[in-house]
Design an enzyme around this catalytic site. Structure first.
Site, mmCIF file in Angstrom:
data_model
loop_
_atom_site.group_PDB
_atom_site.id
_atom_site.type_symbol
_atom_site.label_atom_id
_atom_site.label_comp_id
_atom_site.label_asym_id
_atom_site.label_seq_id
_atom_site.Cartn_x
_atom_site.Cartn_y
_atom_site.Cartn_z
ATOM 1 N N PRO A 18 0.793 -1.229 0.000
ATOM 2 C CG PRO A 18 -0.974 -1.604 1.480
ATOM 3 C CD PRO A 18 0.328 -2.188 1.019
ATOM 4 C CB CYS A 19 0.750 4.073 -2.354
ATOM 5 S SG CYS A 19 1.323 3.006 -3.683
#
Length: 411
Positions: free
Chosen positions: A76-77
């Site tokens: 996840p960013c």
């Protein structure tokens, strides 16, 4: 030579498709989102796809894949994105440090993790140094690199910060892929798609859309429906003749007129991400499909990096001594010492002068991801580096509770 890959946080398959093109075969793909899992199964029925929290032992057993050629993922960013709060190690969605720890269990020949440009910023220098040191301790030679998707024929601004780590015997053969020349413009990429339903304005529109696109933003379940990004991005899209306030259900039709320009369909956005027309089916309703596309690692970039990794694993090319990199010397000085150090002692270890304000700024950044213990001794401030705050697999970590609490909003 068959090279198997385990991919975590696989999404809708952008990285997976690129790695497949580079010659890797998927032993497993793990993904949280139902729609993305359905997309993977729809396009590659033979792949083993595990759905659920990638860090939960009921979803998959990392030890079962000991010795695979490649462990890859697009974790996840949001913990690192410049547009967010940049919570890093204290964000319950952060899986980067945990993914690095997988290397100790899986022992892949190579590790590939990609994320947003924000991870390359000074804010995360200590985080990056921890990753470098941890991988080196596990016998890997790690490399960080900021890649521009537009260098690999992807018609958009999409910088990605990529980590590649290889075991020592393979690392000497690794080279980052070379740029491939100028990408096509938005108009060149989507001209045929805009004309598909007979819209008379498609040719003129394609001439106006004469640059590459701004970065496509997939968004998350925490926010509303599908559109092409924040206000600044919408202005850039408008200059290209694209209405960024939403996603269209179909290409424009004969007689359609627009104040700004037509909206893009999900399929058009997928072409701007590097998918070939009609090559990949995305499942779910429009917003779900758009998020899968918008959050993807462009297949051409994944193919280029995957090809470089494959050549290294096959020992192709000329071997060269890997060049070590350092991202946070203050972290390194404190971690090496393991005890309390004063600012002058740290600076002597660094061998470079830092004024007090810059030193305190770096300590402040470091303390966001690590426990930094501070005490006074005879009027001198002393510092000691404590525990990494990130989730690395601990059963007791607050990540588990926060993840369950926010599960419906995590994408």
């Amino acid at each position: 030579m068959t090279l198997d890959v385990v991919e975590i946080c696989a999404g809708a398959g952008g990285q997976a498709l690129g790695l497949e093109e580079a010659g890797f075969e998927h032993a497993l793909a793990v993904e949280l989102d139902d729609h993305a899992c359905n997309t993977l199964r729809e396009n590659r029925p033979s792949w083993k796809v595990a759905r659920g929290d990638v860090a939960h032992s009921d979803v998959w057993k990392p030890a079962d894949y000991h010795g695979v050629a490649l462990l890859a993922g697009g974790v996840p960013c949001p913990p690192f994105t410049i547009a967010g709060k940049q919570l890093g190690a204290t964000d319950e969605r952060d899986l980067f440090a945990w993914a690095v720890e997988l290397a100790e269990v899986v022992k892949p020949r190579a590790l590939l993790l990609e994320n947003v440009r924000g991870l390359s910023m000074p804010r995360f220098a200590g985080y990056r140094q921890h990753v470098l040191d941890r991988l080196a301790g596990l016998g890997y030679v790690p490399h960080w690199h900021l890649l521009q998707a537009s260098d690999f024929s992807v018609p958009q601004l999409r910088p990605r910060f990529v980590l590649v780590a290889l075991q020592a015997e393979d690392a000497a053969y690794f080279r980052w892929p070379d740029a491939e020349g100028e990408p096509p413009t938005v108009g060149e990429t989507l001209g045929d798609a805009m004309a598909a339903e007979g819209w008379e304005g498609a040719a003129d529109w394609a001439l106006k859309a004469n640059r590459i696109a701004p970065t496509i933003v997939g968004g998350s379940k925490k926010h509303g429906g599908a559109d092409l990004g924040p206000t600044r991005a919408k202005r850039a899209w408008a200059e290209l003749g694209v209405d960024a306030l939403g996603i269209a259900d179909s290409p424009p039709h004969p007689g359609d007129q627009f104040k700004v320009g037509p909206k893009l369909t999900v399929e058009m956005v997928s072409q701007l991400q590097g998918w070939q027309p009609g090559s990949w089916t995305f499942t779910g309703r429009k917003t779900a499909r758009y998020r899968q596309v918008g959050n993807a690692f462009p297949p051409p970039v994944a193919a280029a990096v995957g090809g470089s990794i494959r050549r290294a694993l096959e020992h192709r090319g000329q071997a060269a001594e890997p060049v070590p990199s350092e991202h946070d010397p203050i972290y390194r000085a404190l971690r090496t010492s393991g005890s309390y150090l004063s600012q002058p002692q740290i600076q002597r270890a660094l061998g470079i002068p830092l004024d007090t304000s810059e030193f305190e700024r770096r300590i402040s950044l470091l303390s966001r991801d690590f426990d930094v213990h501070v005490r006074e001794d005879r009027g001198t401030t002393l510092y000691r580096l404590g525990e990494f705050k990130a989730f690395t697999g601990q059963d007791w970590h607050e990540r588990h509770e926060l993840f369950l609490k926010n599960r419906a909003k995590i994408s």
